[in-house]
Write an enzyme that holds these catalytic residues in place. Structure first.
Site, PDB file in Angstrom:
ATOM      1  N   CYS A  97       0.825  -1.209   0.000  1.00 54.87           N
ATOM      2  CA  CYS A  97       0.000   0.000   0.000  1.00 54.87           C
ATOM      3  C   CYS A  97       0.862   1.263   0.000  1.00 54.87           C
ATOM      4  CB  CYS A  97      -0.955   0.003   1.191  1.00 54.87           C
ATOM      5  SG  CYS A  97      -0.134  -0.112   2.806  1.00 54.87           S
ATOM      6  N   HIS A 352      -1.793   1.205   7.384  1.00 55.81           N
ATOM      7  CA  HIS A 352      -2.150   1.189   5.964  1.00 55.81           C
ATOM      8  C   HIS A 352      -1.990   2.591   5.401  1.00 55.81           C
ATOM      9  CE1 HIS A 352      -4.187  -0.026   2.284  1.00 55.81           C
ATOM     10  NE2 HIS A 352      -4.979   1.027   2.393  1.00 55.81           N
TER      11      HIS A 352
END
Length: 407
Positions: A97, A352
């Site tokens: 990510c 994330h």
């Protein structure tokens, strides 16, 4: 965040198999708590090549002896900043990510894609697989010429692994941004393109160190890829705005007590004043919000407190005359507008990344969350300001400002 569909799952598994076959795979999670160096120095310069680049330098000496090909400019690549038809995401092939977010920021920057489209094609197949600029260009073309909602960055990931960039681990976005930029700069063979890449991102400052006893002063010119600003002042109080963080970064600092420096003129350690003065700002300005810092017990923690940042940023209104070392024509170009935000959600050990980017052709904001891309509002971007009660909420970590066009 793993791929959801069967096709996406097959891509992820195949990437894992390939990387394992190459014996490069290391699935150890690199906690952000292991990267306390971001808070070790208030004014740490961050342009120095990474350790990965030092190890790579020798391997490229032999490759550089081979003849170079002509510049390659594929007519089919238009640049990912053109979102009039659709936006394309990037599949998460295993904790990528952070990589995906940074790639989207690079690709959405028209000034960067103009440079990327002019690179020279490596001569042999092995060099092509190991050349980061070339693999980024292939990925960009794949994003623009295909019909999928998202594509896999597998080939680029394998290329990065070949240069010691570990996959399947959690990365610090500021560190990975520096690593990618250094790889791009080192592997671009055209000196003109290297200069353009440097001009696009490099910040110039002048460091001053003045003895408070004899007034002797030393100066040093330095380059930075990001402005690493602390969210806390010298008394560990939370700063309230981005402008305050920038003012704090360029504010002179007194070096006394254990921090005194040796003065050659005085022949002993004396109090000094340390300061950084701004000389030049690039077309694309990157600001690193240092949200990860040491606590009283030497434990790394994340600062999730709210820190507003403006859409328009004028450095002439932020800094004083004493904090600048630039001519008037340079200062006239210090008008910026927000282009992208790389946001982090989670803790120091797990989290994330996603990217909020304003299309330069549509002037609309999009959220790039791996394979999911959707149009968002400015209120959605402001949600990354942070909140002290939402430690797992999204917080802006890297801010990218684009210089305004001069009228």
């Amino acid at each position: 965040m793993r791929p959801r569909g069967k096709a996406e799952g097959r891509l992820w598994l195949r990437a894992l198999e390939i990387l394992q076959e190459l014996s490069f795979c290391d699935c150890t999670i690199l906690s952000m708590s292991q990267r306390g160096e971001h808070q070790e120095s208030k004014k740490k310069l961050e342009i120095s090549p990474s350790e990965t680049m030092k190890a790579e330098e020798e391997s490229y000496k032999e490759e550089n002896k081979e003849p170079k090909s002509e510049d390659w400019r594929p007519p089919s690549v238009f640049g990912a900043a053109d979102l009039k038809n659709r936006a394309v995401g990037l599949y998460n092939i295993g904790q990528t990510c952070c990589l995906n977010s940074l790639l989207q920021v690079f690709f959405m920057n028209i000034h960067f894609t103009k440079i990327l489209r002019r690179i020279s094609v490596p001569v042999c197949g092995t060099q092509k697989k190991k050349n980061v600029p070339y693999q980024m260009l292939l990925l960009l073309e794949k994003m623009q010429c295909g019909k999928q909602k998202a594509v896999s960055p597998k080939e680029l990931a394998i290329c990065l692994v070949a240069h010691g960039v570990t996959m399947f681990v959690q990365y610090d976005a500021a560190q990975l941004f520096l690593t990618l930029w250094n790889l791009l700069k080192k592997q671009m063979k055209n000196p003109e393109l290297v200069e353009k890449l440097s001009d696009l991102y490099t910040i110039s400052v002048q460091e001053h160190l003045t003895c408070q006893t004899c007034s002797s002063e030393t100066k040093r010119n330095s380059s930075m890829l990001t402005l690493p600003v602390s969210l806390l002042d010298s008394d560990s109080h939370m700063l309230k705005t981005l402008e305050e963080c920038l003012q704090c970064f360029f504010r002179p600092e007194e070096l006394t007590g254990h921090n005194m420096c040796f003065c050659e003129h005085c022949g002993k350690k004396t109090p000094f004043q340390q300061s950084v003065k701004l000389v030049h700002l690039p077309q694309t300005l990157t600001i690193h919000l240092k949200r990860f810092c040491f606590g009283r017990s030497a434990y790394i923690h994340k600062i999730s407190s709210c820190l507003p940042f403006p859409q328009d940023l004028d450095f002439n209104a932020v800094l004083t005359e004493q904090q600048c070392q630039a001519y008037d024509n340079e200062k006239a170009a210090w008008q910026y507008e927000l282009f992208a935000v790389v946001a982090h959600s989670g803790s120091t050990s797990y989290g994330h990344y996603c990217a909020y980017i304003r299309s330069l052709t549509e002037c609309k904001w999009y959220c790039f969350n791996d394979s999911l891309v959707e149009q968002v509002s400015w209120d959605d971007v402001k949600s990354t300001y942070g909140h002290s009660d939402l430690s797992w909420g999204q917080t802006a970590y890297l801010l990218f400002y684009m210089r305004k066009h001069r009228q």
